[in-house]
Design a protein around this motif. Structure first.
Motif, PDB file in Angstrom:
ATOM      1  N   GLU A 214       0.846  -1.187   0.000  1.00  0.00           N
ATOM      2  CA  GLU A 214       0.000   0.000   0.000  1.00  0.00           C
ATOM      3  C   GLU A 214       0.884   1.240   0.000  1.00  0.00           C
ATOM      4  O   GLU A 214       1.842   1.327   0.764  1.00  0.00           O
ATOM      5  CB  GLU A 214      -0.915   0.021   1.233  1.00  0.00           C
ATOM      6  N   GLU A 215       0.561   2.176  -0.860  1.00  0.00           N
ATOM      7  CA  GLU A 215       1.341   3.410  -0.919  1.00  0.00           C
ATOM      8  C   GLU A 215       1.128   4.238   0.345  1.00  0.00           C
ATOM      9  O   GLU A 215      -0.013   4.445   0.763  1.00  0.00           O
ATOM     10  CB  GLU A 215       0.935   4.237  -2.133  1.00  0.00           C
ATOM     11  N   PRO A 216       2.205   4.732   0.980  1.00  0.00           N
ATOM     12  CA  PRO A 216       2.044   5.626   2.130  1.00  0.00           C
ATOM     13  C   PRO A 216       1.389   6.934   1.675  1.00  0.00           C
ATOM     14  O   PRO A 216       1.882   7.591   0.766  1.00  0.00           O
ATOM     15  CB  PRO A 216       3.485   5.869   2.599  1.00  0.00           C
ATOM     16  N   VAL A 217       0.282   7.293   2.299  1.00  0.00           N
ATOM     17  CA  VAL A 217      -0.447   8.499   1.873  1.00  0.00           C
ATOM     18  C   VAL A 217      -0.592   9.507   3.016  1.00  0.00           C
ATOM     19  O   VAL A 217      -1.119  10.600   2.800  1.00  0.00           O
ATOM     20  CB  VAL A 217      -1.843   8.135   1.331  1.00  0.00           C
ATOM     21  N   GLU A 218      -0.119   9.144   4.204  1.00  0.00           N
ATOM     22  CA  GLU A 218      -0.279  10.054   5.340  1.00  0.00           C
ATOM     23  C   GLU A 218       0.828  11.097   5.348  1.00  0.00           C
ATOM     24  O   GLU A 218       1.995  10.781   5.129  1.00  0.00           O
ATOM     25  CB  GLU A 218      -0.242   9.255   6.646  1.00  0.00           C
ATOM     26  N   GLY A 219       0.475  12.330   5.596  1.00  0.00           N
ATOM     27  CA  GLY A 219       1.463  13.395   5.720  1.00  0.00           C
ATOM     28  C   GLY A 219       1.464  14.348   4.542  1.00  0.00           C
ATOM     29  O   GLY A 219       1.190  13.979   3.399  1.00  0.00           O
ATOM     30  N   GLU A 220       1.795  15.594   4.839  1.00  0.00           N
ATOM     31  CA  GLU A 220       1.916  16.619   3.797  1.00  0.00           C
ATOM     32  C   GLU A 220       3.044  16.273   2.844  1.00  0.00           C
ATOM     33  O   GLU A 220       4.097  15.777   3.247  1.00  0.00           O
ATOM     34  CB  GLU A 220       2.195  17.969   4.462  1.00  0.00           C
ATOM     35  N   LEU A 221       2.841  16.529   1.541  1.00  0.00           N
ATOM     36  CA  LEU A 221       3.850  16.232   0.533  1.00  0.00           C
ATOM     37  C   LEU A 221       4.837  17.394   0.409  1.00  0.00           C
ATOM     38  O   LEU A 221       4.432  18.544   0.277  1.00  0.00           O
ATOM     39  CB  LEU A 221       3.187  15.973  -0.814  1.00  0.00           C
ATOM     40  N   MET A 222       6.117  17.076   0.469  1.00  0.00           N
ATOM     41  CA  MET A 222       7.178  18.067   0.311  1.00  0.00           C
ATOM     42  C   MET A 222       8.100  17.632  -0.820  1.00  0.00           C
ATOM     43  O   MET A 222       8.332  16.440  -1.025  1.00  0.00           O
ATOM     44  CB  MET A 222       8.021  18.198   1.591  1.00  0.00           C
ATOM     45  N   GLN A 223       8.633  18.607  -1.549  1.00  0.00           N
ATOM     46  CA  GLN A 223       9.651  18.302  -2.540  1.00  0.00           C
ATOM     47  C   GLN A 223      10.997  18.095  -1.834  1.00  0.00           C
ATOM     48  O   GLN A 223      11.242  18.644  -0.756  1.00  0.00           O
ATOM     49  CB  GLN A 223       9.760  19.425  -3.563  1.00  0.00           C
ATOM     50  N   GLU A 224      11.870  17.311  -2.452  1.00  0.00           N
ATOM     51  CA  GLU A 224      13.170  17.016  -1.849  1.00  0.00           C
ATOM     52  C   GLU A 224      13.949  18.286  -1.536  1.00  0.00           C
ATOM     53  O   GLU A 224      14.555  18.414  -0.451  1.00  0.00           O
ATOM     54  CB  GLU A 224      13.977  16.120  -2.782  1.00  0.00           C
ATOM     55  N   ALA A 225      13.958  19.247  -2.457  1.00  0.00           N
ATOM     56  CA  ALA A 225      14.706  20.492  -2.256  1.00  0.00           C
ATOM     57  C   ALA A 225      14.169  21.248  -1.035  1.00  0.00           C
ATOM     58  O   ALA A 225      14.937  21.810  -0.242  1.00  0.00           O
ATOM     59  CB  ALA A 225      14.618  21.371  -3.499  1.00  0.00           C
ATOM     60  N   GLU A 226      12.850  21.248  -0.874  1.00  0.00           N
ATOM     61  CA  GLU A 226      12.223  21.917   0.269  1.00  0.00           C
ATOM     62  C   GLU A 226      12.615  21.229   1.576  1.00  0.00           C
ATOM     63  O   GLU A 226      12.892  21.871   2.586  1.00  0.00           O
ATOM     64  CB  GLU A 226      10.709  21.891   0.092  1.00  0.00           C
ATOM     65  N   TYR A 227      12.631  19.898   1.547  1.00  0.00           N
ATOM     66  CA  TYR A 227      13.004  19.114   2.729  1.00  0.00           C
ATOM     67  C   TYR A 227      14.450  19.389   3.144  1.00  0.00           C
ATOM     68  O   TYR A 227      14.745  19.601   4.332  1.00  0.00           O
ATOM     69  CB  TYR A 227      12.805  17.632   2.420  1.00  0.00           C
ATOM     70  N   ARG A 228      15.351  19.420   2.190  1.00  0.00           N
ATOM     71  CA  ARG A 228      16.762  19.675   2.496  1.00  0.00           C
ATOM     72  C   ARG A 228      16.969  21.113   2.985  1.00  0.00           C
ATOM     73  O   ARG A 228      17.770  21.370   3.886  1.00  0.00           O
ATOM     74  CB  ARG A 228      17.629  19.396   1.273  1.00  0.00           C
ATOM     75  N   LYS A 229      16.241  22.043   2.413  1.00  0.00           N
ATOM     76  CA  LYS A 229      16.327  23.446   2.838  1.00  0.00           C
ATOM     77  C   LYS A 229      15.840  23.586   4.267  1.00  0.00           C
ATOM     78  O   LYS A 229      16.453  24.319   5.073  1.00  0.00           O
ATOM     79  CB  LYS A 229      15.484  24.319   1.907  1.00  0.00           C
ATOM     80  N   LEU A 230      14.783  22.878   4.624  1.00  0.00           N
ATOM     81  CA  LEU A 230      14.270  22.927   5.988  1.00  0.00           C
ATOM     82  C   LEU A 230      15.289  22.374   6.972  1.00  0.00           C
ATOM     83  O   LEU A 230      15.508  22.942   8.033  1.00  0.00           O
ATOM     84  CB  LEU A 230      12.969  22.119   6.075  1.00  0.00           C
ATOM     85  N   GLY A 231      15.928  21.267   6.598  1.00  0.00           N
ATOM     86  CA  GLY A 231      16.938  20.675   7.468  1.00  0.00           C
ATOM     87  C   GLY A 231      18.104  21.613   7.718  1.00  0.00           C
ATOM     88  O   GLY A 231      18.575  21.758   8.867  1.00  0.00           O
ATOM     89  N   LYS A 232      18.566  22.280   6.680  1.00  0.00           N
ATOM     90  CA  LYS A 232      19.678  23.227   6.830  1.00  0.00           C
ATOM     91  C   LYS A 232      19.289  24.398   7.719  1.00  0.00           C
ATOM     92  O   LYS A 232      20.073  24.869   8.537  1.00  0.00           O
ATOM     93  CB  LYS A 232      20.131  23.726   5.468  1.00  0.00           C
ATOM     94  N   ALA A 233      18.049  24.846   7.577  1.00  0.00           N
ATOM     95  CA  ALA A 233      17.581  25.980   8.375  1.00  0.00           C
ATOM     96  C   ALA A 233      17.509  25.618   9.848  1.00  0.00           C
ATOM     97  O   ALA A 233      17.898  26.397  10.723  1.00  0.00           O
ATOM     98  CB  ALA A 233      16.216  26.437   7.878  1.00  0.00           C
ATOM     99  N   ILE A 234      17.046  24.414  10.145  1.00  0.00           N
ATOM    100  CA  ILE A 234      16.934  23.968  11.544  1.00  0.00           C
ATOM    101  C   ILE A 234      18.302  23.867  12.181  1.00  0.00           C
ATOM    102  O   ILE A 234      18.544  24.364  13.289  1.00  0.00           O
ATOM    103  CB  ILE A 234      16.207  22.608  11.619  1.00  0.00           C
ATOM    104  N   PHE A 235      19.242  23.225  11.474  1.00  0.00           N
ATOM    105  CA  PHE A 235      20.581  23.019  12.055  1.00  0.00           C
ATOM    106  C   PHE A 235      21.359  24.324  12.172  1.00  0.00           C
ATOM    107  O   PHE A 235      22.196  24.474  13.053  1.00  0.00           O
ATOM    108  CB  PHE A 235      21.370  21.997  11.225  1.00  0.00           C
TER     109      PHE A 235
END
Length: 238
Positions: A214-235
């Motif tokens: 079954e495809e995981p469908v829970e959670g807001e969809l983020m693009q990879e670039a957005e995810y990496r940008k968020l990680g850099k901002a947090i750290f």
């Protein structure tokens, strides 16, 4: 002659609908040989704790279930261990100690791929919120270097920045791999990034678990670039 044509048609049709499918079991490990062990002479508590975590890590199994198009990768769940509750003298069940190898292998994240629609995502907790990350196809440099893994001739590929090394088997003609390491012209049976190694220990081509993926469908969809940008901002704030 007519019978021969029917036989040829049947064989050809069978070849068309045949597919590469099954389940791969991987073993994830960390190379700790050259890392200093935590000893009493280390006065820095943070460094001591970090070394304890590294040397306390242990191998874990992970699984990739797939057919021609879809695949789902997951890591064995955390093992719960019996513990002694000194308050009331009862046996309790508690989570196992933190295992860095389990985390690096993917932890509780799920990695799902559907190449029929170029859909490559992971579902994970990102700063205490469930998210789905959509990944772009990785750029690879293919080499002619080979080695054998579980009886399959595998070819080496390296990522664009050379930090990730993968070995894929063209004989297993699917683009899947563990932990979203995919997009190569063959099933990835081994991958290495720095000290972390994940390697296939068993391939079951008769397994049909892909039929219940079954495809995981829970959670807001983020693009990879957005995810990496968020990680850099947090750290960067820490």
């Amino acid at each position: 002659m007519k019978n021969l044509l029917y036989i040829l048609l049947f064989l050809t049709s069978g070849a068309i609908v045949s597919q590469t499918k099954g389940k791969v079991t991987y073993l994830a490990t960390m190379n700790k040989d050259s890392i200093k062990k935590p000893t009493e002479d280390i006065k820095d508590q943070a460094k001591y704790d970090a070394l304890q975590l590294i040397h306390g890590s242990h191998p874990v199994e992970a699984y990739l279930v797939f057919n021609d198009s879809i695949a789902l990768y997951s890591v064995e769940p955390k093992i719960e261990i019996p513990g002694w509750n000194t308050t009331d003298g009862q046996i309790t069940i508690s989570k196992a100690n933190l295992n860095l190898t389990w985390i690096f292998a993917g932890g509780e994240s799920l990695y799902y791929t559907d190449w029929s629609r170029d859909w490559n995502i992971s579902q994970k907790d990102v700063y205490f919120e469930r998210k789905r990350i959509k990944y772009e196809e990785k750029p690879w440099e293919l080499t002619k270097e080979t080695k054998e893994i579980l009886g399959y001739v595998c070819y080496k590929a390296v990522s664009e920045d050379s930090k990730l090394e993968a070995w894929y088997a063209p004989e297993l003609n699917v683009k899947h791999g563990p932990q979203g390491i995919n997009g190569l012209p063959g099933l990835v049976l081994e991958a290495k990034r720095n000290r972390f190694l994940i390697k296939a220990t068993n391939i079951d081509l008769e397994n049909n678990e892909y039929e219940i993926i079954e495809e995981p469908v829970e959670g807001e969809l983020m693009q990879e670039a957005e995810y990496r940008k968020l990680g850099k901002a947090i750290f960067s704030k820490e």
